[in-house]
Design an enzyme around this catalytic site. Structure first.
Site, short mmCIF file in Angstrom:
data_model
loop_
_atom_site.label_atom_id
_atom_site.label_comp_id
_atom_site.label_asym_id
_atom_site.label_seq_id
_atom_site.Cartn_x
_atom_site.Cartn_y
_atom_site.Cartn_z
N ASP A 52 0.86 -1.19 0.00
CA ASP A 52 0.00 0.00 0.00
C ASP A 52 0.89 1.24 0.00
OD1 ASP A 52 0.98 0.06 2.57
OD2 ASP A 52 -0.92 -0.30 3.54
N GLY A 55 -0.54 5.96 2.75
CA GLY A 55 -1.46 7.07 2.97
C GLY A 55 -2.51 6.80 4.02
N ASP A 106 -2.54 8.46 -1.94
CA ASP A 106 -3.84 9.13 -1.92
C ASP A 106 -4.20 9.54 -0.51
OD1 ASP A 106 -4.30 6.54 -0.93
OD2 ASP A 106 -6.38 6.56 -1.60
N ASP A 226 -8.23 -6.92 0.33
CA ASP A 226 -7.24 -7.21 1.37
C ASP A 226 -7.85 -6.88 2.72
OD1 ASP A 226 -5.73 -4.66 2.79
OD2 ASP A 226 -6.68 -4.11 0.89
N CYS A 264 -13.55 -29.00 7.36
CA CYS A 264 -12.31 -28.27 7.10
C CYS A 264 -11.11 -29.21 7.21
CB CYS A 264 -12.17 -27.11 8.08
SG CYS A 264 -10.67 -26.13 7.84
N CYS A 266 -7.85 -28.04 7.44
CA CYS A 266 -6.68 -27.33 7.96
C CYS A 266 -6.11 -28.07 9.18
CB CYS A 266 -7.05 -25.90 8.33
SG CYS A 266 -7.84 -25.72 9.94
N CYS A 269 -8.27 -28.08 12.41
CA CYS A 269 -9.49 -28.88 12.41
C CYS A 269 -9.20 -30.38 12.32
CB CYS A 269 -10.40 -28.46 11.26
SG CYS A 269 -11.14 -26.83 11.49
N HIS A 295 -6.23 -21.73 10.45
CA HIS A 295 -7.61 -22.09 10.08
C HIS A 295 -8.29 -20.97 9.32
CE1 HIS A 295 -11.80 -23.33 10.30
NE2 HIS A 295 -12.04 -22.10 10.72
#
Length: 335
Positions: A52, A55, A106, A226, A264, A266, A269, A295
């Site tokens: 970024d 700003g 900006d 994001d 899930c 992951c 889990c 997770h």
């Protein structure tokens, strides 16, 4: 990504990370990172990095900064040292960091705000966009994104989009949302803002967000987003699942042998119970943030993958309906 190794982030399916220009320019400094080979090598991430402009963080320092046509002068929140951030300096910092996607500099006013203030801020941002484009120059293999501003005013958004198209960018961001206006107002803006920007370039909604925010944004034509939410939630004991958020600190999880989400795959889990995750969070153990962050990143990657597949197959409406139906069930307590 706090509490995660870069290799672990990549294992969730992530292709791109965001680096924070404001924080990196203050510590360890962009110049030091450049001397050490750039941000990719410094943080051991061999895939794309978006930075970024700095700003947004500077604008949030209302009591520590002064805004002029040249840029923003401010005091570091770390040690009080004085700095100047202009479009040219922002481009220089991001070049030193070596990011692949660079954001123009900006101003982002908080909402609600008076129309005159929003208009003045947007036009300043467009002048800064031209200066950012000029300072960025010709850098093959790197992209510069312009940022649309204009608050919730459709005509000001259109004016901003026209100015950005005239300058010409590799991608276009929708800025100035998710700053306090609420989801209904944000969606109202997204009903027209993406269509004001070129359809053949990426359209990036900055700072969003929660799963239903993301789905609603994609439905309205947004390509990229994001947010710190997945990792910040993980460190504070909140897990995101297909049935909504789970507050693992709640006592009802203390004796629950189930995983966070039975579907899930992951590590949190497949290897750990809610009871364990509850215990390590309440005990302040480091592994709590690690597992819950993993997770959450896994969940958000699956969310995005599911939307990409649904769009490609022409079944997004059905996918969206199932997404909302699952969330409406809520997190079912152990019986």
């Amino acid at each position: 990504m706090k509490a995660m190794l870069p290799e672990s982030v990549r294992a969730t399916g992530a292709d791109i990370l965001l680096g924070n220009t404001y924080h990196l320019m203050l510590r360890p400094t962009a110049e030091r990172i450049a001397r050490l080979g750039g941000l990719h090598g410094f943080m051991n991430w061999d895939r794309p990095i978006l930075t970024d402009s700095g700003g947004f963080q500077v604008m949030s320092l209302a009591d520590l900064r002064k805004l002029t046509e040249e840029g923003v002068s401010f005091k570091s929140h770390i040690d009080g040292s004085k700095h100047m951030l202009s479009p040219e300096r922002s481009m220089e910092i991001q070049r030193l960091l070596g990011s692949d996607i660079v954001m123009c500099f900006d101003e982002c006013p908080a909402l609600p705000a008076e129309r005159a203030q929003i208009a003045e801020s947007m036009r300043l941002s467009m002048r800064w966009a031209q200066r950012s484009r000029d300072a960025f120059g010709d850098r093959p293999g790197h992209a510069l994104f312009g940022i649309q501003q204009g608050g919730l005013e459709q005509d000001l958004r259109a004016e901003s989009a026209e100015a950005l198209r005239g300058i010409g960018f590799d991608g276009y961001a929708i800025g100035g949302l998710a700053v306090g206006e609420g989801q209904e107002a944000m969606f109202g803006c997204l009903d027209y803002a993406p269509d004001q920007l070129p359809s053949d370039k990426p359209r990036y909604l900055m700072g969003v967000g929660k799963p239903d925010d993301i789905v609603g944004a994609v439905k309205r034509g947004v390509d990229m987003m994001d947010c710190v939410l997945p990792s910040r939630s993980g460190r504070t004991g909140q897990a995101w699942t297909r049935r909504g958020p789970v507050a693992i600190k709640n006592a009802r999880h203390a004796d629950d042998p189930r995983p966070l989400d039975e579907t899930c795959t992951c590590p949190a889990c497949t290897g750990y119970s809610r009871a364990y995750l509850h215990h390590v969070f309440r005990a302040g153990e480091m592994i709590s943030g690690m597992l819950l962050t993993w997770h959450n990143l896994h969940y958000f990657q699956e969310l995005m993958s599911g939307m990409r597949a649904a769009i490609a197959s022409g079944t997004f409406e059905a996918w969206e309906a199932e997404f909302h139906a699952q969330r409406a069930l809520g997190d079912i307590e152990r019986v």
